[in-house]
Design an enzyme around this catalytic site. Structure first.
Site, PDB file in Angstrom:
ATOM      1  N   LEU A  17      31.498  38.949  50.603  1.00  0.00           N
ATOM      2  CA  LEU A  17      32.508  38.145  49.916  1.00  0.00           C
ATOM      3  C   LEU A  17      31.839  37.017  49.130  1.00  0.00           C
ATOM      4  CD1 LEU A  17      35.553  37.413  49.461  1.00  0.00           C
ATOM      5  CD2 LEU A  17      35.345  35.916  51.449  1.00  0.00           C
ATOM      6  N   ARG A  47      23.462  33.178  59.413  1.00  0.00           N
ATOM      7  CA  ARG A  47      22.518  33.334  60.523  1.00  0.00           C
ATOM      8  C   ARG A  47      21.143  33.807  60.060  1.00  0.00           C
ATOM      9  NH1 ARG A  47      26.492  36.683  64.312  1.00  0.00           N
ATOM     10  NH2 ARG A  47      26.475  37.775  62.343  1.00  0.00           N
ATOM     11  N   HIS A 249      49.547  39.967  49.775  1.00  0.00           N
ATOM     12  CA  HIS A 249      49.599  39.903  48.314  1.00  0.00           C
ATOM     13  C   HIS A 249      50.998  40.206  47.756  1.00  0.00           C
ATOM     14  CE1 HIS A 249      45.400  39.543  48.812  1.00  0.00           C
ATOM     15  NE2 HIS A 249      45.048  40.808  48.704  1.00  0.00           N
ATOM     16  N   ARG A 369      53.050  42.972  34.118  1.00  0.00           N
ATOM     17  CA  ARG A 369      51.856  43.671  34.581  1.00  0.00           C
ATOM     18  C   ARG A 369      50.777  42.659  34.926  1.00  0.00           C
ATOM     19  NH1 ARG A 369      48.173  48.528  32.600  1.00  0.00           N
ATOM     20  NH2 ARG A 369      50.154  49.578  32.291  1.00  0.00           N
ATOM     21  N   SER A 399      51.635  41.150  25.100  1.00  0.00           N
ATOM     22  CA  SER A 399      50.387  41.591  25.724  1.00  0.00           C
ATOM     23  C   SER A 399      49.359  40.492  25.540  1.00  0.00           C
ATOM     24  CB  SER A 399      49.904  42.882  25.069  1.00  0.00           C
ATOM     25  OG  SER A 399      50.645  43.949  25.574  1.00  0.00           O
TER      26      SER A 399
HETATM   27  C1  BG6 Z   1      41.843  42.650  48.773  1.00  0.00           C
HETATM   28  C2  BG6 Z   1      41.984  43.873  49.619  1.00  0.00           C
HETATM   29  O1  BG6 Z   1      42.506  41.579  49.367  1.00  0.00           O
HETATM   30  O2  BG6 Z   1      42.394  42.899  47.502  1.00  0.00           O
HETATM   31  C3  BG6 Z   1      41.330  45.066  48.954  1.00  0.00           C
HETATM   32  O3  BG6 Z   1      41.378  43.654  50.888  1.00  0.00           O
HETATM   33  C4  BG6 Z   1      41.815  45.246  47.540  1.00  0.00           C
HETATM   34  O4  BG6 Z   1      41.580  46.253  49.687  1.00  0.00           O
HETATM   35  C5  BG6 Z   1      41.758  43.924  46.783  1.00  0.00           C
HETATM   36  O5  BG6 Z   1      41.005  46.210  46.904  1.00  0.00           O
HETATM   37  C6  BG6 Z   1      42.435  44.043  45.439  1.00  0.00           C
HETATM   38  O6  BG6 Z   1      42.240  42.875  44.703  1.00  0.00           O
HETATM   39  P1  BG6 Z   1      42.348  42.916  43.119  1.00  0.00           P
HETATM   40  O7  BG6 Z   1      42.225  41.485  42.717  1.00  0.00           O
HETATM   41  O8  BG6 Z   1      41.239  43.788  42.639  1.00  0.00           O
HETATM   42  O9  BG6 Z   1      43.684  43.507  42.810  1.00  0.00           O
END
Ligand code: BG6
Length: 490
Positions: A17, A47, A249, A369, A399
């Site tokens: 991450l 670590r 999300h 979108r 767009s």
């Molecule tokens: C993450 C999920 O939170 O969001 C992933 O754990 C997913 O599985 C990702 O691929 C999608 O994020 P984005 O910003 O690419 O739509």
């Protein structure tokens, strides 16, 4: 104080991450002048025993392709010079004392005359270590009060696996830090068109009278990916698509689509309204859920052979309030589907007393979108241009790529990190919001975990199980045949 010395500490600095999201976001903020090198210092903590340069090289090796192309090597070198690495364990004081010493040195150096001690801890770590890491920070690394400033903690999902585990985690962290110090990231709240929802809804007369059960027939919030869980099957299998995408999300997006107008733009006012929406969601009905798992998912060596984990789900949520009673909110998310996109689709009811008999030409839809190619378009019926008096589906289209050609849309993480520095919690999940979100999905999740609710198989690269489309139709969605919106090309 909002100026003066700022230390950003990335815990889990050698992980995925940090490499893919946190450090690039920090660099982009720096590049755009938001993180002044005379104030900011970045610390990596993990670590692994490596040197400052090793960490810099790790970050660099992931980046070189896209970054070298777009910015000067000098800028990058300058930025890398700001990064210091400290290694230590997550559950003992030694490493954290060392970290505190490094931060303090930097603060003293910068603040020889006056200044502050602002400390931002970004936990790019598995949630299992959040409590102990928070305890160590509290014990060893708090900002120096004589200098003023603050200490803030940024955490990422998964915040637990169900209501109980999430509450337990919240309690553990809540004993150490106050809510204003905690920033729970949901990166969808950092996306441009998600942030735009509030403006769209409450700054446009167009929408005000239409945004309700009298006019809207159904709402879809859809997330699709055209790749599977390759490489992270182990993580994914423990969580599944509902915990990975829908409970956070998509539900956050739902809140912004459905909430009432907040008293003001203050973060607490906005979050109060979001919580009310969540609390008004009725229990999910079995017949309004379709789960899927793509064929081949279990071939991943990190996924158990008999995994029951859904990689696809369509769930209908019903909001029991004056504005939305009777309007299904259809949340749909899937991996390994036929396309990659995320969108909100608001479908209006049929025109009463239609004189054009154009029912089969489709309903008005307003589509937002989120990605890729940010856009908003309204599907509407117009006269077919030409001599005949017939009707046809068309669109009003905004767009972003075309309309805002000079603007680079920032990455979600950049915005959100900037918000944490500025102390703006609007786009972060409050504790009661999190609780309400888990309350909605926990009963269903438990039944899936217990194997009582089974996913249907679907082909990778397809639309998902056909049953999901049937559910959509039952919920009232009418697909427009023969019309497809084509994003304009520049
Ligand atoms: C993450 C999920 O939170 O969001 C992933 O754990 C997913 O599985 C990702 O691929 C999608 O994020 P984005 O910003 O690419 O739509």
């Amino acid at each position: 104080s909002e100026t003066g010395c700022l230390s950003i500490v990335v815990l889990g600095a050698s992980g995925d991450l940090a490499k893919k999201k946190t450090f690039p976001a920090l660099f982009n903020l720096y590049r755009q002048g938001f993180l002044q090198s005379n104030e900011v210092h970045i610390f990596g903590y993990a670590r692994t025993k490596i040197s400052d340069d090793d960490l810099r090289n790790r970050i660099r090796s992931f980046w070189c392709v896209f970054l070298v192309a777009c910015c000067s090597i000098m800028l990058m070198t300058e930025w890398f010079y700001q990064i210091k690495y400290v290694s230590g364990s997550y559950d003992t004081e030694g490493g954290f004392r060392m970290l505190d010493k490094e931060i303090s040195l930097h603060e003293e150096f910068r603040n020889s005359t006056e200044g502050s001690s602002r400390r931002l801890f970004y936990l790019a770590l598995p949630p299992s270590v959040y409590p102990v890491v928070c305890r160590m920070i509290k014990l060893c690394c708090m900002n120096k009060s004589h200098l003023g400033g603050w200490t803030r903690i940024v955490v990422e999902k998964p915040f637990g696996k169900d209501l109980d585990s999430a509450e337990k985690l919240s309690n553990q962290i809540g004993e150490l830090f106050e809510e204003p110090q905690l920033y729970r990231i949901d990166h969808y709240l950092g996306k441009e068109l998600v942030q735009n929802l509030l403006v769209l809804r409450f700054a446009n007369r167009f929408f005000l009278p239409l945004w309700n059960r009298d006019n809207i027939d159904n709402v879809q919030i859809v997330f699709r990916e055209d790749f599977g869980t390759e490489g992270r099957g182990g993580y994914f299998d423990e969580y599944g698509i509902i915990r990975d995408i829908i409970q956070n999300h998509l539900l956050q997006v739902l809140c912004l689509v459905a909430m009432e107008k907040p008293v003001s733009l203050k973060p607490e006012h906005i979050r109060d309204e979001k919580v009310k929406v969540l609390q008004s969601v009725m229990p999910i009905k079995d017949e309004e859920v379709v789960l899927g798992q793509y064929n081949g998912y279990r071939d991943d060596p990190t996924v158990p052979d008999h995994s029951n984990t859904p990689t696809f789900a369509t769930v209908v949520l019903r909001i029991h309030n004056e504005r939305w009673e009777g309007v299904p909110f259809i949340l749909k998310a899937g991996k390994a589907l036929n396309s990659r996109k995320a969108e909100i689709r608001i479908q209006f009811k049929d025109v009463p007393g239609d004189i054009f008999r154009c029912k089969n030409q489709g309903r008005n839809e307003f589509v937002i979108r989120l990605q890729p190619s940010e856009a908003m378009y309204m599907k509407l019926t117009v006269k077919q241009p030409g001599l005949e008096m017939s009707t046809v589906q068309s669109e009003l289209d905004l767009s972003y790529g075309q309309r805002y050609q000079q603007v680079t849309i920032p990455e979600a993480y950049e915005r959100l990190i900037l918000d944490t520095i500025r102390g703006d919690q609007q786009h972060f999940v409050r504790r009661d919001e999190l609780r309400a979100a888990w309350e909605i999905f926990t009963p269903l999740l438990h039944r899936i975990d217990d194997g009582e609710f089974k996913p249907l198989p679907y082909q990778p690269g397809s639309r998902g199980p056909a049953e999901a489309d049937e559910l959509l139709e039952r919920a009232g969605y009418v697909q427009t045949h023969g019309y497809i919106w084509i994003p304009p090309t520049l």
